[in-house]
Design a protein around this motif. Structure first.
Motif: not given
Ligand SMILES: CC(=O)SCCNC(=O)CCNC(=O)[C@H](O)C(C)(C)COP(=O)(O)OP(=O)(O)OC[C@H]1O[C@@H](n2cnc3c(N)ncnc32)[C@H](O)[C@@H]1OP(=O)(O)O
Ligand SMILES: N[C@@H](CCO)C(=O)O
Length: 354
Positions: A163-190
């Protein structure tokens, strides 16, 4: 809730798990819940695969879908859900103590793939006496696992509902994941992922959830619900809502696990190492119902229909259904009545009971 009377919570410890990357994890914990009884032949099992921040307590978060006389009828099926590998709700993940060092894995936790999650679930099911899956079902990251299951273990899976899923993750989903990942890793407490024992990257993680929440809901929902309304502190209500959700996730989830699961999703491609998507899909013998959500802007309805077309093109016995909702991507968790109806009518059709 009646279903919980038949709920069993468990945990298996597997001495050794070899990952797709070749890395080896020891004393791997797999936390799970089951509802209903496994039949003598081990063939009435339904595996529910949870989404990104979900857990094994499927009867709670899918109340109305799982239970006696519900779509996933616990009087007929043995329903199982397990916390994924890399998760933080009972199964082994970055926050777990590495038995070899006596300290949390943190940055040393290996890369986990959706396939690794599926392989661990397969071992767990075998330990529980399941000989085949009547159905594997899941939304979002759960759907990535469901379709991976149908490709990886074709002879084990009879029916599959991503449901609401993918056979290969799309570029858009990877893009949002990248933004979320940066949010976490840019926090010095990471601190590179080694923050256990301290507060951790609470600011960055809350920001990641804010980004996520924007992708999980729709324009119409936000507009109807919040519009330009302001909160008592003068900020917009939508800002207050996002702040609430950011903090709520920080309180219940681990940032390291979140990143581990984002990475697993990014790498998801059922065609990887199998001669491409079409060749991989041709291995499926299960009957598949692919489900989209009309207002989903993350795993768009157009993408969902393309997934269905790819299955059809590969000769898979398949059909398509769409949840109609203003809720966007999270509709599979919110529109439980509609989801249940879609699942129930599919099962009745394939079981020949209507
Ligand atoms: C339902 C469960 O059991 S979830 C447990 C397992 N977890 C999962 O499966 C993970 C996935 N779950 C989720 O993503 C979500 O829980 C969903 C999609 C199922 C449901 O979403 P919700 O967050 O309940 O819906 P919604 O978008 O309406 O948000 C409601 C929350 O926002 C808060 N809120 C609403 N408007 C505002 C506002 N203007 N300002 C601040 N907070 C607000 C509500 O008070 C409520 O808070 P609460 O959750 O602490 O009670
Ligand atoms: N909102 C859900 C689905 C995300 O895909 C979650 O947090 O798990």
């Amino acid at each position: 809730m009646k279903v919980l009377e038949k709920c069993r919570t468990g945990k298996r410890v597997l001495p050794e798990v070899v990952l797709e990357s070749g890395a080896v994890l020891r004393e791997v914990e797999a936390a799970y819940e089951t509802y209903g009884e496994l039949n003598e032949t081990g063939t009435n099992a339904v595996l529910v695969c949870h989404a990104l921040t979900g857990d094994a307590q499927a009867a709670a978060w899918w109340n109305g879908v799982i239970g006696p006389k519900q779509a996933l009828d616990t009087e007929r099926y043995f329903v199982i859900c397990s916390n994924v590998l890399g998760g933080c709700v009972g199964s082994t993940g970055p926050q777990s103590v590495n038995p070899e060092t006596g300290r949390p894995y943190g940055s040393s936790f290996p890369v986990v793939t959706i396939r690794d999650m599926v392989h661990l679930q397969h071992r767990l099911l075998q330990e529980l006496g399941v000989s085949e899956l009547h159905l594997v079902i899941g939304g979002s990251m759960g759907g990535l696992q469901a379709i991976e299951w149908a490709v990886t273990y074709p002879s084990f899976v009879r029916h599959c509902i991503p449901i609401a899923s993918a056979q290969q993750l799309s570029a858009l989903a990877i893009a949002y994941n990248d933004a979320m990942r940066s949010a976490v890793t840019n926090d010095p407490a990471w601190n590179g992922g080694d923050y256990y024992g301290g507060a951790g990257p609470v600011q960055g993680f809350a920001l990641a959830r804010k980004i996520g929440m924007i992708t999980y809901r729709s324009f119409e929902l936000f507009q109807d619900r919040f519009g330009r309304e302001t909160a008592p502190n003068g900020t917009f209500q939508i800002q207050s809502y996002l702040a609430h959700h950011g903090q709520k996730l920080v309180n219940r989830f681990d940032a390291g696990s979140y990143l581990c699961l984002l990475n697993a999703m990014d790498g998801h491609d059922v065609g990887r190492g199998r001669g491409g998507l079409q060749a991989a899909l041709r291995q499926i013998t299960a009957r598949v119902l692919w489900v989209g959500i009309d207002s989903d802007r993350l795993y768009t309805a157009a993408e969902q229909r393309a997934c269905y077309e790819a299955l059809k093109g590969a000769g898979v016995k398949c059909s398509y259904a769409e949840i109609q909702s203003v809720h966007g991507h999270d509709a599979f968790l919110i529109e439980r009545e509609q989801t249940a109806e879609i699942v129930k009518s599919f099962l009745q059709r394939v079981e020949g009971t209507v």
